[in-house]
Enzyme design. Structure first.
Site, mmCIF file in Angstrom:
data_model
loop_
_atom_site.group_PDB
_atom_site.id
_atom_site.type_symbol
_atom_site.label_atom_id
_atom_site.label_comp_id
_atom_site.label_asym_id
_atom_site.label_seq_id
_atom_site.Cartn_x
_atom_site.Cartn_y
_atom_site.Cartn_z
ATOM 1 C CG ASP A 234 23.275 -22.200 -4.027
ATOM 2 O OD1 ASP A 234 23.660 -23.217 -3.400
ATOM 3 O OD2 ASP A 234 22.756 -22.241 -5.160
ATOM 4 C CD GLU B 169 21.258 -27.032 -8.167
ATOM 5 O OE1 GLU B 169 21.018 -26.732 -6.983
ATOM 6 O OE2 GLU B 169 22.405 -27.278 -8.579
ATOM 7 C CD GLU B 170 21.137 -26.395 -3.574
ATOM 8 O OE1 GLU B 170 22.046 -27.230 -3.658
ATOM 9 O OE2 GLU B 170 21.364 -25.172 -3.549
HETATM 10 N N1 DTR Z 1 25.304 -23.588 -6.909
HETATM 11 C C1 DTR Z 1 25.703 -24.897 -6.475
HETATM 12 C C2 DTR Z 1 26.263 -25.731 -7.605
HETATM 13 C C3 DTR Z 1 27.543 -25.183 -8.087
HETATM 14 C C4 DTR Z 1 28.738 -25.275 -7.460
HETATM 15 N N2 DTR Z 1 29.714 -24.683 -8.231
HETATM 16 C C5 DTR Z 1 29.153 -24.200 -9.345
HETATM 17 C C6 DTR Z 1 29.685 -23.528 -10.440
HETATM 18 C C7 DTR Z 1 28.835 -23.135 -11.461
HETATM 19 C C8 DTR Z 1 27.454 -23.438 -11.384
HETATM 20 C C9 DTR Z 1 26.908 -24.115 -10.281
HETATM 21 C C10 DTR Z 1 27.785 -24.489 -9.279
HETATM 22 C C11 DTR Z 1 24.523 -25.610 -5.895
HETATM 23 O O1 DTR Z 1 23.383 -25.302 -6.241
HETATM 24 O O2 DTR Z 1 24.746 -26.486 -5.030
HETATM 25 ZN ZN ZN Z 2 23.376 -25.122 -3.681
HETATM 26 ZN ZN ZN Z 3 22.980 -23.387 -6.823
#
Ligand code: DTR
Ligand code: ZN
Ligand code: ZN
Ligand code: CA
Ligand code: ZN
Length: 282
Positions: free
Chosen positions: A97, A131-132
């Site tokens: 992530d 984004e976070e």
């Molecule tokens: N990637 C996570 C946001 C997130 C959580 N579930 C999903 C499903 C599909 C796309 C993104 C996400 C974050 O950046 O915190």
């Molecule tokens: Zn994240």
């Molecule tokens: Zn993410």
């Protein structure tokens, strides 16, 4: 579309891991590891013939950066975009992530260059900052689009977590055409997919969707638990989280399933080749 070599995608993840290690352990907004990540990606794209630009914005008292890369050519009134957030949380290097999405679209962009692709439509790639903190970078980009520029984006594809260690194969259900192109690809692998619903409004596709732009994308799972039925069709461990290191310090290079990373990277290439080819000119 070409096969995307998963070894190349993993090499980008190794770079992100090393960057985090050299910059206090993360690649978060406002920290040195974020800009170092952007500089790495930008260097690869500049060398491959993309036209890159860095968009600055301010968030939580720190400067944020988006990296935009245009593949020269194609009809800019019909632009196909692929994006991924490049920032991690402060807890760790953020390899799944979202190093995984960042690396997947980077390698696809490099494949476009290797192929010297001449798509009908214009291809644009984006790596988002902050984004976070709440999709700050992608929202800044959409806000900065003039109204008529929005209508020039025929679709935005989002890739946020595509290499989860206990992977699922989820396809965004927001636009039927964009959903179908991914489902068609996975059908060639005889790999069943499920509709992605947990992420609605939680990643960088949200600002685009809110602006009326068609969105799609792929997701391999976060802190939800894989069911027995899902383990039946996808393998992996039932009763375990798709990514138990989500937003944790253990989201390192070891926190990746290579098969999921490979299939999803190949799906990105398939989708972009299909969508950018445009409708056969009558
Ligand atoms: N990637 C996570 C946001 C997130 C959580 N579930 C999903 C499903 C599909 C796309 C993104 C996400 C974050 O950046 O915190
Ligand atoms: Zn994240
Ligand atoms: Zn993410
Ligand atoms: Ca591949
Ligand atoms: Zn959705």
């Amino acid at each position: 579309a070409p096969d995307i070599p998963v070894a190349n995608v993993k090499a980008h993840l190794t770079q992100f891991q090393q960057i985090a290690k050299a910059n206090g352990g993360n690649r978060a907004h406002g920290r040195s590891g974020y800009k170092a990540s952007l500089d790495y990606v930008k260097g690869k794209l500049d060398a491959a013939g993309f036209t890159t630009s860095v968009q600055q914005f301010s968030s939580s008292g720190a400067t944020g950066y988006n990296l935009i890369a245009d593949w020269p050519g194609g009809d800019t009134s019909r632009t196909v975009m692929a994006g991924a957030h490049l920032d991690s949380v402060t807890e760790g290097p953020g390899i799944n992530d979202n190093g995984s999405g960042s690396a997947g679209i980077l390698e696809t962009a490099l494949a476009v260059s290797r192929a010297q692709l001449k798509p009908d439509k214009h291809l644009r790639f984006a790596w988002w900052g902050a984004e976070e903190l709440g999709m700050v970078g992608s929202q800044h980009y959409v806000n900065s689009l003039a109204a008529d520029d929005r209508s020039k984006i025929s679709g935005y594809l989002n890739f946020d977590m595509i290499g989860s260690p206990n992977p699922g194969y989820f396809v965004y259900d927001d636009d039927p055409t964009l959903e179908k192109v991914f489902k068609d690809y996975f059908a060639t692998l005889s790999l069943p997919t499920e509709i992605e619903t947990e992420g609605d409004g939680r990643s960088d596709h949200a600002p685009f969707k809110n602006a009326g732009i068609p969105v799609g994308g792929l997701f391999s799972g976060a802190d939800y638990t894989k069911t027995a039925a899902q383990a039946q069709k996808w393998g992996g461990s039932a009763g375990k989280e798709f990514d138990a290191c989500y937003h944790a310090s253990c989201d390192t290079s070891a926190n990746i399933d290579d098969t999921a990373l490979d299939h999803n990277s190949d799906a990105i290439a398939y989708a972009l080749w299909q969508l950018a080819a445009g409708t056969p000119s009558s």
